[in-house]
Motif scaffolding. Structure first.
Motif, PDB file in Angstrom:
ATOM      1  N   ILE A  50       0.925  -1.252  -0.011  1.00 27.83           N
ATOM      2  CA  ILE A  50       0.026   0.031   0.035  1.00 27.83           C
ATOM      3  C   ILE A  50       0.828   1.205   0.062  1.00 27.83           C
ATOM      4  O   ILE A  50       0.680   2.273  -0.648  1.00 27.83           O
ATOM      5  CB  ILE A  50      -0.845  -0.049   1.157  1.00 27.83           C
ATOM      6  CG1 ILE A  50      -1.971  -1.082   1.018  1.00 27.83           C
ATOM      7  CG2 ILE A  50      -1.713   1.162   1.345  1.00 27.83           C
ATOM      8  CD1 ILE A  50      -2.588  -1.351   2.489  1.00 27.83           C
ATOM      9  N   PHE A  51       1.832   1.315   0.968  1.00 31.62           N
ATOM     10  CA  PHE A  51       2.708   2.735   1.057  1.00 31.62           C
ATOM     11  C   PHE A  51       4.078   2.698   0.332  1.00 31.62           C
ATOM     12  O   PHE A  51       4.355   3.900   0.102  1.00 31.62           O
ATOM     13  CB  PHE A  51       2.698   2.717   2.503  1.00 31.62           C
ATOM     14  CG  PHE A  51       1.351   3.144   3.251  1.00 31.62           C
ATOM     15  CD1 PHE A  51       0.734   4.300   2.837  1.00 31.62           C
ATOM     16  CD2 PHE A  51       0.867   2.227   3.910  1.00 31.62           C
ATOM     17  CE1 PHE A  51      -0.414   4.459   3.563  1.00 31.62           C
ATOM     18  CE2 PHE A  51      -0.423   2.402   4.571  1.00 31.62           C
ATOM     19  CZ  PHE A  51      -1.080   3.644   4.436  1.00 31.62           C
ATOM     20  N   ALA A  52       4.826   1.435   0.360  1.00 32.16           N
ATOM     21  CA  ALA A  52       6.017   1.510  -0.150  1.00 32.16           C
ATOM     22  C   ALA A  52       6.025   1.411  -1.709  1.00 32.16           C
ATOM     23  O   ALA A  52       6.465   0.517  -2.224  1.00 32.16           O
ATOM     24  CB  ALA A  52       6.841   0.370   0.704  1.00 32.16           C
ATOM     25  N   ARG A  53       5.890   2.535  -2.092  1.00 34.90           N
ATOM     26  CA  ARG A  53       5.913   2.900  -3.619  1.00 34.90           C
ATOM     27  C   ARG A  53       6.989   3.728  -3.918  1.00 34.90           C
ATOM     28  O   ARG A  53       6.893   4.242  -5.009  1.00 34.90           O
ATOM     29  CB  ARG A  53       4.595   3.585  -3.989  1.00 34.90           C
ATOM     30  CG  ARG A  53       3.096   2.901  -3.644  1.00 34.90           C
ATOM     31  CD  ARG A  53       3.159   1.595  -4.015  1.00 34.90           C
ATOM     32  NE  ARG A  53       2.698   1.386  -5.517  1.00 34.90           N
ATOM     33  CZ  ARG A  53       1.647   1.443  -5.992  1.00 34.90           C
ATOM     34  NH1 ARG A  53       0.384   1.605  -4.885  1.00 34.90           N
ATOM     35  NH2 ARG A  53       1.053   1.586  -7.036  1.00 34.90           N
ATOM     36  N   GLY A  54       8.208   3.546  -3.381  1.00 37.88           N
ATOM     37  CA  GLY A  54       9.149   4.233  -3.803  1.00 37.88           C
ATOM     38  C   GLY A  54       9.637   3.900  -5.262  1.00 37.88           C
ATOM     39  O   GLY A  54      10.277   4.772  -5.789  1.00 37.88           O
ATOM     40  N   GLY A  55       9.420   2.808  -5.741  1.00 34.52           N
ATOM     41  CA  GLY A  55       9.963   2.529  -7.065  1.00 34.52           C
ATOM     42  C   GLY A  55       8.849   3.407  -7.992  1.00 34.52           C
ATOM     43  O   GLY A  55       9.416   3.893  -9.053  1.00 34.52           O
ATOM     44  N   THR A  56       7.857   3.512  -7.698  1.00 34.74           N
ATOM     45  CA  THR A  56       6.871   4.600  -8.387  1.00 34.74           C
ATOM     46  C   THR A  56       7.487   5.934  -8.256  1.00 34.74           C
ATOM     47  O   THR A  56       7.749   6.667  -9.397  1.00 34.74           O
ATOM     48  CB  THR A  56       5.596   4.593  -7.816  1.00 34.74           C
ATOM     49  OG1 THR A  56       4.857   3.341  -8.109  1.00 34.74           O
ATOM     50  CG2 THR A  56       4.593   5.818  -8.716  1.00 34.74           C
TER      51      THR A  56
ATOM     52  N   LEU B 194      10.849  15.979  -3.224  1.00 33.76           N
ATOM     53  CA  LEU B 194       9.976  16.058  -2.244  1.00 33.76           C
ATOM     54  C   LEU B 194       8.495  15.713  -2.726  1.00 33.76           C
ATOM     55  O   LEU B 194       7.663  14.798  -2.002  1.00 33.76           O
ATOM     56  CB  LEU B 194       9.836  17.363  -1.733  1.00 33.76           C
ATOM     57  CG  LEU B 194       8.755  17.453  -0.409  1.00 33.76           C
ATOM     58  CD1 LEU B 194       9.428  16.607   0.639  1.00 33.76           C
ATOM     59  CD2 LEU B 194       8.964  18.869  -0.002  1.00 33.76           C
ATOM     60  N   MET B 195       8.153  16.073  -3.793  1.00 35.53           N
ATOM     61  CA  MET B 195       6.756  15.719  -4.264  1.00 35.53           C
ATOM     62  C   MET B 195       6.571  14.201  -4.786  1.00 35.53           C
ATOM     63  O   MET B 195       5.504  13.552  -4.703  1.00 35.53           O
ATOM     64  CB  MET B 195       6.259  16.643  -5.485  1.00 35.53           C
ATOM     65  CG  MET B 195       6.073  18.126  -4.903  1.00 35.53           C
ATOM     66  SD  MET B 195       5.251  18.411  -3.188  1.00 35.53           S
ATOM     67  CE  MET B 195       3.439  17.677  -4.057  1.00 35.53           C
ATOM     68  N   SER B 196       7.609  13.707  -5.405  1.00 35.05           N
ATOM     69  CA  SER B 196       7.580  12.467  -5.804  1.00 35.05           C
ATOM     70  C   SER B 196       7.546  11.507  -4.564  1.00 35.05           C
ATOM     71  O   SER B 196       6.878  10.683  -4.631  1.00 35.05           O
ATOM     72  CB  SER B 196       8.692  12.235  -6.643  1.00 35.05           C
ATOM     73  OG  SER B 196       8.914  12.976  -7.815  1.00 35.05           O
ATOM     74  N   PHE B 197       8.254  11.923  -3.559  1.00 28.56           N
ATOM     75  CA  PHE B 197       8.295  11.171  -2.291  1.00 28.56           C
ATOM     76  C   PHE B 197       7.002  11.044  -1.889  1.00 28.56           C
ATOM     77  O   PHE B 197       6.455  10.039  -1.415  1.00 28.56           O
ATOM     78  CB  PHE B 197       9.293  11.891  -1.611  1.00 28.56           C
ATOM     79  CG  PHE B 197       9.563  11.147   0.037  1.00 28.56           C
ATOM     80  CD1 PHE B 197      10.223  10.172   0.081  1.00 28.56           C
ATOM     81  CD2 PHE B 197       8.737  11.801   0.970  1.00 28.56           C
ATOM     82  CE1 PHE B 197      10.210   9.322   1.375  1.00 28.56           C
ATOM     83  CE2 PHE B 197       8.906  11.412   2.359  1.00 28.56           C
ATOM     84  CZ  PHE B 197       9.500  10.085   2.482  1.00 28.56           C
ATOM     85  N   LEU B 198       6.127  12.337  -1.603  1.00 26.07           N
ATOM     86  CA  LEU B 198       5.112  12.176  -0.811  1.00 26.07           C
ATOM     87  C   LEU B 198       3.752  11.606  -1.695  1.00 26.07           C
ATOM     88  O   LEU B 198       3.031  10.897  -1.182  1.00 26.07           O
ATOM     89  CB  LEU B 198       4.763  13.938  -0.624  1.00 26.07           C
ATOM     90  CG  LEU B 198       5.398  14.668   0.361  1.00 26.07           C
ATOM     91  CD1 LEU B 198       5.232  16.163   0.634  1.00 26.07           C
ATOM     92  CD2 LEU B 198       5.644  14.125   1.783  1.00 26.07           C
ATOM     93  N   ILE B 199       3.841  12.035  -3.028  1.00 32.59           N
ATOM     94  CA  ILE B 199       2.851  11.266  -3.797  1.00 32.59           C
ATOM     95  C   ILE B 199       2.720   9.898  -3.932  1.00 32.59           C
ATOM     96  O   ILE B 199       1.442   9.259  -3.805  1.00 32.59           O
ATOM     97  CB  ILE B 199       2.747  11.832  -5.194  1.00 32.59           C
ATOM     98  CG1 ILE B 199       2.485  13.326  -5.243  1.00 32.59           C
ATOM     99  CG2 ILE B 199       1.902  11.091  -6.259  1.00 32.59           C
ATOM    100  CD1 ILE B 199       2.777  14.090  -6.892  1.00 32.59           C
ATOM    101  N   SER B 200       3.987   9.173  -3.571  1.00 36.06           N
ATOM    102  CA  SER B 200       4.131   7.817  -3.722  1.00 36.06           C
ATOM    103  C   SER B 200       3.407   7.024  -2.314  1.00 36.06           C
ATOM    104  O   SER B 200       3.036   6.037  -2.635  1.00 36.06           O
ATOM    105  CB  SER B 200       5.538   7.448  -3.648  1.00 36.06           C
ATOM    106  OG  SER B 200       5.966   7.681  -2.280  1.00 36.06           O
ATOM    107  N   PHE B 201       3.071   7.850  -1.329  1.00 34.72           N
ATOM    108  CA  PHE B 201       2.209   7.147  -0.195  1.00 34.72           C
ATOM    109  C   PHE B 201       0.878   7.456  -0.298  1.00 34.72           C
ATOM    110  O   PHE B 201       0.112   6.701   0.421  1.00 34.72           O
ATOM    111  CB  PHE B 201       2.856   8.068   1.006  1.00 34.72           C
ATOM    112  CG  PHE B 201       4.082   7.835   1.511  1.00 34.72           C
ATOM    113  CD1 PHE B 201       4.784   6.782   1.805  1.00 34.72           C
ATOM    114  CD2 PHE B 201       4.982   9.119   1.260  1.00 34.72           C
ATOM    115  CE1 PHE B 201       6.144   6.663   2.176  1.00 34.72           C
ATOM    116  CE2 PHE B 201       6.368   8.882   1.854  1.00 34.72           C
ATOM    117  CZ  PHE B 201       6.790   7.782   2.113  1.00 34.72           C
TER     118      PHE B 201
END
Length: 415
Positions: free
Chosen positions: A298-304, A334-341
């Motif tokens: 659900i939350f670990a979408r760091g690849g995305t 920062l935004m890529s990091f936050l959107i992934s969650f």
């Protein structure tokens, strides 16, 4: 008498992938009928792959949270899960930004196409979906797993408060959880055949894009980053964080889930495979295994986040020859990091949606920049899902080690 040697699960999936690629080469080019049949098969395979997922998650999470609460491991496990998710996502974002800034990729041909529909992430609606009017409605949503997780987690943790009253219920839930796991295991075995359809579609898409010679350098960069993550970065993390002298055991267990994630580009379809390998190959106990993998999915979408940060840098360099300012780089990361969650509702297609939102949020004439990569969206989603599967396997192992819930398995017993 003929004896049949059981075949490793990763080998079944690899054979399915090879057969799928071979079928793609012999299919009639641009055949609408063949494409319709392939789409039907893929839809059926996805439904079959997810068939036992929600029942398994519901009953398994109840029993897992009951045990974690009873053994006073819930807080420690939760802290390690979310710490691992945050750090892994940050590492992947930095890796994506750094590589895209250092390596000069060719510009994407410009398009005059305009935005027809502006997608949005409605956080208010997302919150309402987590808490529907009825808790039972949470187990009916097969794409967004968080509502089911919340309801089941509350039920399991609450049952631990009065174990006398909940003893009969927990016996029932444990029994049903084991039955659902058996059904899920059967589905993962049969899904190896479905790999033929997934890989066939992926190969057809890749061949068509490769002929354009537009996106190939981008795909090569993402492939190199995926290989570096799987073979260097994550093994080093496992070696030093878990003090494991054989970190490639974990990557060996991740072969089948990563192959499935890459060619299906669907995190929910990959989740049963991750859960099974986490238990049977790595040896993570049920109380942690049943909780970590859904939360990572659900939350670990760091690849995305990695994929969209790389893609957005490519878009910026396509539109302008000027150097990208440090403030813009920080904003993108920062935004890529936050959107992934907040992409948990989108088990597939999340990377392109996130890229679309990132372009619109950035503005400054780049609102339609995502259209440059629209044709490449399926392959971008494949890379994102593969990164996320590797992260889920590595992260769950780290959590298992830190909570002392891993029973080490011999390599020859890996499924």
């Amino acid at each position: 008498m003929i004896y049949f040697v059981p075949m490793k699960l990763w080998l079944k999936y690899l054979i399915g992938a090879i057969l799928g690629a071979a079928f793609a080469l012999i299919l009639p080019p641009q055949s609408n009928q063949a494409q319709a049949v392939l789409d039907f098969i893929i839809e059926f395979v996805i439904r079959f792959g997810r068939y036992a997922l929600m029942p398994l998650l519901f009953f398994s999470i109840i029993t897992a949270c009951f045990k974690l609460r009873d053994q006073r491991l819930m807080l420690k496990t939760g802290l390690w899960i979310f710490l691992t998710i945050i750090i892994s996502s940050a590492i992947l974002v930095v890796l994506g930004l750094g590589s895209a800034l250092i390596i000069k990729l060719p510009r994407i041909p410009m398009t005059i196409e305009k935005i027809n529909e502006i997608p949005v992430l409605d956080l208010k609606e997302l919150l309402f979906k987590i808490f529907p009017y009825s808790g039972f409605a949470s187990i009916l949503n097969d794409s967004f797993l968080l509502p089911c997780f919340v309801f089941a987690g509350l039920a399991g943790a609450g049952a631990a408060d009065d174990q006398t009253a909940s003893r009969a219920a927990m016996t029932f839930f444990t029994s049903v959880s084991k039955v659902c796991y058996i059904v899920m295991s059967f589905c993962t075995e049969i899904l190896a055949i479905g790999m033929i359809a997934f890989t066939c579609r992926w190969t057809l898409t890749f061949i068509a894009l490769h002929r354009l010679q537009v996106f190939t350098p981008l795909f090569m960069l993402l492939g190199a980053l995926l290989a570096a993550t799987a073979l260097i970065i994550y093994p080093l993390i496992i070696r030093f964080v878990c003090h494991d002298t054989h970190p490639y055991r974990i990557l060996y267990a991740a072969i089948a889930p990563t192959v499935l994630a890459f060619f299906s580009a669907d995190t929910n379809t990959t989740l049963p495979m991750l859960i099974r390998h986490g238990k049977e190959s790595i040896g993570i106990r049920h109380r942690v295994n049943a909780v970590t993998f859904p939360l990572f999915s659900i939350f670990a979408r760091g690849g995305t986040a990695l994929v969209i940060s790389v893609c957005f840098i490519v878009i910026l360099k396509t539109y302008s020859l000027l150097e990208i300012k440090l403030s813009a780089i920080i904003w993108i990361g920062l935004m890529s990091f936050l959107i992934s969650f907040v992409l948990g509702e989108h088990s597939s297609g999340g990377s392109y949606l996130a890229l679309t939102i990132l372009c619109i949020m950035y503005g400054k004439g780049y609102e339609s920049g995502y259209l440059l990569l629209r044709d490449a969206a399926p392959i971008l989603g494949s890379f994102a899902a593969a990164f996320d599967a590797l992260t889920a396997m590595t992260g769950s192992y780290i959590v298992g080690i830190k909570t002392n819930t891993v029973v080490r398995q011999e390599l020859n017993k890996f499924i």
